[in-house]
Design a protein around this motif. Structure first.
Motif, mmCIF file in Angstrom:
data_model
loop_
_atom_site.group_PDB
_atom_site.id
_atom_site.type_symbol
_atom_site.label_atom_id
_atom_site.label_comp_id
_atom_site.label_asym_id
_atom_site.label_seq_id
_atom_site.Cartn_x
_atom_site.Cartn_y
_atom_site.Cartn_z
ATOM 1 N N SER A 40 -6.288 -1.699 10.286
ATOM 2 C CA SER A 40 -5.366 -1.876 11.393
ATOM 3 C C SER A 40 -4.504 -3.078 11.055
ATOM 4 C CB SER A 40 -6.148 -2.117 12.688
ATOM 5 O OG SER A 40 -5.265 -2.426 13.728
ATOM 6 N N ALA A 41 -3.290 -2.823 10.606
ATOM 7 C CA ALA A 41 -2.409 -3.897 10.154
ATOM 8 C C ALA A 41 -1.583 -4.436 11.296
ATOM 9 C CB ALA A 41 -1.493 -3.382 9.053
ATOM 10 N N THR A 42 -1.781 -5.706 11.601
ATOM 11 C CA THR A 42 -0.983 -6.332 12.643
ATOM 12 C C THR A 42 -0.281 -7.571 12.130
ATOM 13 O OG1 THR A 42 -2.911 -7.590 13.372
ATOM 14 C CG2 THR A 42 -2.473 -5.491 14.482
ATOM 15 N N GLY A 43 -0.475 -7.918 10.866
ATOM 16 C CA GLY A 43 0.114 -9.129 10.314
ATOM 17 C C GLY A 43 1.373 -8.854 9.530
ATOM 18 N N ASN A 44 1.862 -9.896 8.850
ATOM 19 C CA ASN A 44 3.089 -9.783 8.084
ATOM 20 C C ASN A 44 2.866 -10.022 6.599
ATOM 21 O OD1 ASN A 44 4.762 -9.221 10.272
ATOM 22 N ND2 ASN A 44 4.798 -11.379 10.836
ATOM 23 N N ALA A 45 1.661 -9.875 6.120
ATOM 24 C CA ALA A 45 1.387 -10.057 4.699
ATOM 25 C C ALA A 45 2.080 -8.947 3.925
ATOM 26 C CB ALA A 45 -0.114 -10.004 4.452
ATOM 27 N N SER A 46 2.306 -9.175 2.615
ATOM 28 C CA SER A 46 2.956 -8.105 1.864
ATOM 29 C C SER A 46 2.476 -8.046 0.427
ATOM 30 C CB SER A 46 4.471 -8.267 1.891
ATOM 31 O OG SER A 46 4.850 -9.395 1.156
ATOM 32 N N MET A 47 2.439 -6.839 -0.093
ATOM 33 C CA MET A 47 2.150 -6.583 -1.491
ATOM 34 C C MET A 47 3.202 -5.587 -1.953
ATOM 35 S SD MET A 47 -1.999 -6.392 -1.518
ATOM 36 C CE MET A 47 -2.207 -6.820 -3.228
ATOM 37 N N SER A 48 3.674 -5.737 -3.176
ATOM 38 C CA SER A 48 4.821 -4.922 -3.581
ATOM 39 C C SER A 48 4.590 -4.107 -4.850
ATOM 40 C CB SER A 48 6.041 -5.819 -3.753
ATOM 41 O OG SER A 48 5.774 -6.809 -4.727
ATOM 42 N N ALA A 49 3.355 -3.775 -5.144
ATOM 43 C CA ALA A 49 3.081 -2.923 -6.296
ATOM 44 C C ALA A 49 3.252 -1.461 -5.893
ATOM 45 C CB ALA A 49 1.669 -3.170 -6.815
ATOM 46 N N ALA A 50 3.206 -0.576 -6.877
ATOM 47 C CA ALA A 50 3.308 0.860 -6.607
ATOM 48 C C ALA A 50 2.251 1.594 -7.415
ATOM 49 C CB ALA A 50 4.696 1.375 -6.976
ATOM 50 N N ILE A 51 1.850 2.747 -6.918
ATOM 51 C CA ILE A 51 0.883 3.589 -7.610
ATOM 52 C C ILE A 51 1.327 5.044 -7.463
ATOM 53 C CG2 ILE A 51 -0.618 3.797 -5.594
ATOM 54 C CD1 ILE A 51 -3.029 3.836 -7.494
ATOM 55 N N THR A 52 1.128 5.807 -8.515
ATOM 56 C CA THR A 52 1.297 7.253 -8.478
ATOM 57 C C THR A 52 0.026 7.845 -9.052
ATOM 58 O OG1 THR A 52 3.689 7.083 -8.797
ATOM 59 C CG2 THR A 52 2.668 9.217 -9.266
ATOM 60 N N ALA A 53 -0.681 8.604 -8.231
ATOM 61 C CA ALA A 53 -1.952 9.180 -8.664
ATOM 62 C C ALA A 53 -2.302 10.344 -7.750
ATOM 63 C CB ALA A 53 -3.054 8.121 -8.622
ATOM 64 N N PRO A 54 -3.174 11.233 -8.229
ATOM 65 C CA PRO A 54 -3.590 12.348 -7.375
ATOM 66 C C PRO A 54 -4.571 11.883 -6.299
ATOM 67 C CG PRO A 54 -4.717 12.461 -9.481
ATOM 68 C CD PRO A 54 -3.741 11.331 -9.577
ATOM 69 N N LEU A 55 -4.472 12.488 -5.129
ATOM 70 C CA LEU A 55 -5.450 12.268 -4.077
ATOM 71 C C LEU A 55 -6.780 12.796 -4.595
ATOM 72 C CD1 LEU A 55 -5.473 11.216 -1.111
ATOM 73 C CD2 LEU A 55 -5.359 13.609 -0.416
ATOM 74 N N SER A 56 -7.827 11.975 -4.532
ATOM 75 C CA SER A 56 -9.081 12.356 -5.176
ATOM 76 C C SER A 56 -10.279 11.823 -4.403
ATOM 77 C CB SER A 56 -9.111 11.793 -6.600
ATOM 78 O OG SER A 56 -9.035 10.380 -6.552
#
Length: 135
Positions: A40-56
């Protein structure tokens, strides 16, 4: 391209990992909801990486590739259809590729922040040496 989805994420749902790991920025503890862990995200923290992968399946939970994922609030899993519905309404079927943002964090850091999350990681049989992806 068939079998490939891009999840549009808002700042609040895309980036709660720093708050989860450090217990700051007003981020509520993630908890297990069946086969997924939801934050449950209520803050303003941030991460800016990306991922491409199959749902598994990662252990007994749902992740991306070999990574267990902490999904944003509002994400649901339908075991009968093997379909994940993201908070924005996009759906992804098991085996289908997903491109999304977030970042990875050591499960040890996450577990140290929350007993409930530590138990969820244990219940999911998450590999202890594999980082957890946080959207």
């Amino acid at each position: 391209m068939r079998g490939y989805r891009t999840a549009a994420l808002t700042l609040a749902t895309a980036t709660a990992a720093t708050a989860v790991a450090l217990g700051a920025c007003g981020h509520d503890n993630p908890s297990r909801h069946g086969e997924i862990i939801v934050a449950s995200a209520t803050g303003n923290a941030s991460m800016s990486a990306a991922i491409t992968a199959p749902l598994s399946r990662v252990g007994s939970c749902i992740g991306l590739g070999e990574s267990l994922v902490i999904w944003p609030e509002g994400t649901t899993w339908d075991a009968s259809t093997a379909t994940l519905t993201l908070a924005d309404g996009d759906t992804v079927e098991l085996g289908e590729e997903l491109h999304t943002g977030g970042g990875s964090i050591s499960p040890h850091l996450l577990a140290a922040d929350s007993e409930e999350l530590a138990q969820a990681l244990t219940d999911c049989k998450a590999p202890p040496d594999q980082d957890v992806w946080v959207m």
